[in-house]
Each structure stands twice: as C-alpha cells, then as structure tokens.
Design an enzyme around this catalytic site. Sequence first.
Site, PDB file in Angstrom:
ATOM      1  CB  CYS A  75      -0.850  -0.029   1.271  1.00 11.44           C
ATOM      2  SG  CYS A  75      -1.843   1.443   1.527  1.00 11.44           S
ATOM      3  CB  CYS A 186      -3.239   3.913  -5.384  1.00  7.65           C
ATOM      4  SG  CYS A 186      -4.524   3.064  -4.421  1.00  7.65           S
TER       5      CYS A 186
HETATM    6  N1  DGL Z   1      -4.115   0.734  -1.880  1.00  4.97           N
HETATM    7  C1  DGL Z   1      -3.643   1.829  -1.133  1.00  4.97           C
HETATM    8  C2  DGL Z   1      -2.451   2.524  -1.740  1.00  4.97           C
HETATM    9  O1  DGL Z   1      -1.664   1.882  -2.396  1.00  4.97           O
HETATM   10  C3  DGL Z   1      -4.594   2.724  -0.387  1.00  4.97           C
HETATM   11  C4  DGL Z   1      -5.972   2.899  -0.891  1.00  4.97           C
HETATM   12  C5  DGL Z   1      -6.852   3.573   0.145  1.00  4.97           C
HETATM   13  O2  DGL Z   1      -7.329   2.851   1.029  1.00  4.97           O
HETATM   14  O3  DGL Z   1      -7.038   4.798   0.065  1.00  4.97           O
HETATM   15  O4  DGL Z   1      -2.245   3.690  -1.548  1.00  4.97           O
END
Ligand code: DGL
Length: 266
Positions: A75, A186
């Site tokens: 993430c 993301c």
């Molecule tokens: N998948 C996450 C990232 O790579 C975060 C997404 C979220 O929950 O806002 O930033």
Amino acid sequence: MTYTRQPVGLFDSGIGGLTAAYAIIRELPQEQIVYFGDTAHLPYGPQPAETIRAYSADITAFLLQQGCKAIVVACNTATAAALNYLRERWPDVPFIGMEPAVKPGAHATRSGKVGVLATAGTFKSQRYASLMHRYAVNVELLENPCTGLVERIEAGQLNSPETEAFLRSILAPMLAVGADTFVLGCTHYPFVQPLIEKIVGPDATVINPAPAIARQLRRVLEERGIRSAERAGPHRFYISGPKGNFESLASTLLGFEVRVEAEVVL
Ligand code: DGL
C-alpha cells in the site's frame, strides 16, 4: 531464528495489495503468503498519517504472530505514513514498501509529462516530496488523487461505464497537455489498468510497480538466506471488516479460489 518456510506477510487497506500478491506469487511461487486487508478502516487515502501508522503497526503485529518472516507494505499510503516507523519498531524484520514509480516514469516519458495517480495521503507525504526532488527534476508530474476510485474498485466496478467516465475525467486533462506516461501509485489502481490503457491508448506507457516489488522481495529474501525452496502451505487471507466482494475479486485476480480465514478485529 527465521526459517525459510515461514510465510511472507502483505497488507493493504483492502483488495489493493492483491495486485502486489499477484506479482509475488508469479515471481516467487515457492513462497506462502499471508494477506491482511484492513477493510474495516478503508479507505486509507484521506486519513491522517498517525492513524494509518497505528493501523499498520497493529497489522504488522498480527502478521508477525502468524509467523511471517518478511512484511510487504502493499500500500503506497501506508508506506508513506508508516514504513520508517515500522522499521524502527521491528529492526530485525525485513520490510518492503511501495511508492509511486516516479523514477521509472521519468525515464519512460518522451514528452516530459507524467501522470501520477495516487491517494491524497501519498501526495501529502514527505516520502513523495523526496521522490519528486530526486527523480522529477526535468519532468513535470501531473497529479490526481482519484477521489472515490478506491471505493469504486472495492465495489467491483472495474469495467462499468461510470468507472470509465470517471477515469476519462481524470486522464483527459493529462492527455490534453501531453502526458504520455502514467504511474499507478496506489495498489488498487492496477485493477482498472485495462480501462486506463484503453483511455490513454497504445502509445502511452502505464506503470504498475508490482513486478518490481516482487523482484525486490526476492532480492531481500535471497540476501538474508530466507527464500523458501518449497511452499509450506496454502496462501491465507484475513480481513478486518465485512467480506464484501473480497473473495470474488481476489479469486478472479489471483486465478484460484480465495476464502477468507477470518474477520480479525485489531
Ligand atoms: N491501496 C492503497 C495505496 O496503495 C490505499 C488505498 C486507500 O485505502 O485509500 O495507496
């Protein structure tokens, strides 16, 4: 003492980190994965860094209890908010973080304009500012936090006309000023990569950093002599909130039947 047959832990706010899991399973099929999707606290993007840091620490403690030998912070938002803290708190644990591929984006662009799609939390971070200063010297970054896209993806809207219209509204202004490279900053966004590629066309480059992260994990495991030679057991999946579409989206992406072991309240 770390044993090679211990699993690798991954976590994200929800299904996003599965795009990293997909690449890891292909690069390192002998590794067993324990995945944690913090669906009770999703989305991470708009929340304060201290909150994300606390969630990340609780999840790390859980994954270590599950016997994980290394942790992939799958993430970008959690990496930006918590990676340094996690490394300080657990100095013996190898952590692999994810950050927007600004450097590969800067290398790939011919027009000098790179679209960066990431969350608000990632854009606000010190880590992102440092990436910009190091790698985007002669390149213009066009940033968009894609507000609402994470929720749309979690809802399984991967190919709907509404999602396409939403993505067009973000990408069209970038294309209009000449962007030819798009960084998926993301881990949720590769779920809509086919739609993004359709909109930006075949001459543009779309960068999903997941394969590079999988190679980085391999290097770290090899350096420490903890790469597994044989998978110890089935991959395991945990979430902290309601299942929603987790199992069906995970099964479709990963290509095998995913069942959540348990809903874990941290
Ligand atoms: N998948 C996450 C990232 O790579 C975060 C997404 C979220 O929950 O806002 O930033």
